[in-house]
Design an enzyme around this catalytic site. Structure first.
Site, PDB file in Angstrom:
ATOM      1  N   ARG A  79      48.382  13.829  55.123  1.00  0.00           N
ATOM      2  CA  ARG A  79      48.941  15.132  55.492  1.00  0.00           C
ATOM      3  C   ARG A  79      50.447  14.968  55.474  1.00  0.00           C
ATOM      4  NH1 ARG A  79      50.979  19.313  57.364  1.00  0.00           N
ATOM      5  NH2 ARG A  79      49.864  20.903  58.530  1.00  0.00           N
ATOM      6  N   GLU A 117      47.269  28.097  53.413  1.00  0.00           N
ATOM      7  CA  GLU A 117      45.966  27.623  52.946  1.00  0.00           C
ATOM      8  C   GLU A 117      45.439  28.485  51.805  1.00  0.00           C
ATOM      9  OE1 GLU A 117      44.702  24.785  54.226  1.00  0.00           O
ATOM     10  OE2 GLU A 117      46.499  24.745  55.493  1.00  0.00           O
ATOM     11  N   ARG A 120      43.574  12.319  59.242  1.00  0.00           N
ATOM     12  CA  ARG A 120      44.457  12.193  58.089  1.00  0.00           C
ATOM     13  C   ARG A 120      45.690  11.378  58.467  1.00  0.00           C
ATOM     14  NH1 ARG A 120      45.014  18.538  56.881  1.00  0.00           N
ATOM     15  NH2 ARG A 120      45.558  18.367  59.088  1.00  0.00           N
TER      16      ARG A 120
END
Length: 181
Positions: free
Chosen positions: A21, A29, A70
């Site tokens: 990330r 998104e 992440r």
């Protein structure tokens, strides 16, 4: 190995595949069920910066992973600071996850440039951008005021429209630009 979206990539490291990330940024998104303004464009831009096979350097901060597991990192491709480049083109806003602020000043500077130059999410030419929507709301407010002034029954509507118009002018800052902690 793969660009997932405008702020997430998969990278092969000696121990295997790692989902990364991009630290201190938040891109819109674009998934099968959720499409945000310029999400597809943010993903396409990151893909252009990091085509499959690109070599990257990951620079970590205090907290190594997020709640989804992440890896949080500043991503560098050659001399390009990828996180900053995405924000500079207007395809992401700034975000601080936990105490990770190592790259925050650099991405904040890029955000100011994107706003100043009205790029991407900050453009008045992009129909879904907040500046364009605020402009449309202000125009609608003006139209309501003009219409309401012609009849007595519209007095309350005119007052409400005037309040909205004043607030848009007075505050000038919108929730899109508020930082999230």
């Amino acid at each position: 190995v793969k660009v997932i979206d405008g702020d997430t990539i998969d990278v092969r490291v000696p121990s295997g595949l790692v989902r990364v990330r991009l630290l201190n940024i938040d891109a819109p998104e674009d998934t099968a069920t959720h499409h945000e303004c310029l999400g597809a464009e943010a993903t396409a831009y990151l893909t252009s910066l990091l085509p499959i096979g690109s070599h990257v350097t990951l620079k970590l901060d205090r907290e190594i992973t997020d709640r989804f597991g992440r890896t949080l990192a500043g991503v560098f491709s050659g001399k390009t600071f990828v996180n900053e480049a995405v924000v500079r083109q207007g395809f992401a806003r700034t975000l601080t996850v936990g105490s990770n602020d190592r790259f925050r000043s650099q991405v904040d500077e890029a955000l100011w440039e994107a706003r100043e130059r009205q790029r991407g999410l900050h453009s008045r030419d992009v129909a879904c951008s907040l500046p364009k929507q605020v402009e449309a709301a202000a125009q609608a407010t003006f139209t309501l005021q003009s219409t309401a002034q012609t009849d007595v029954a519209g007095a309350a509507t005119a007052a409400a429209a005037s309040t909205v118009s004043r607030r848009v002018k007075d505050f000038g800052i919108d929730p899109l630009y508020a930082e999230t902690h």
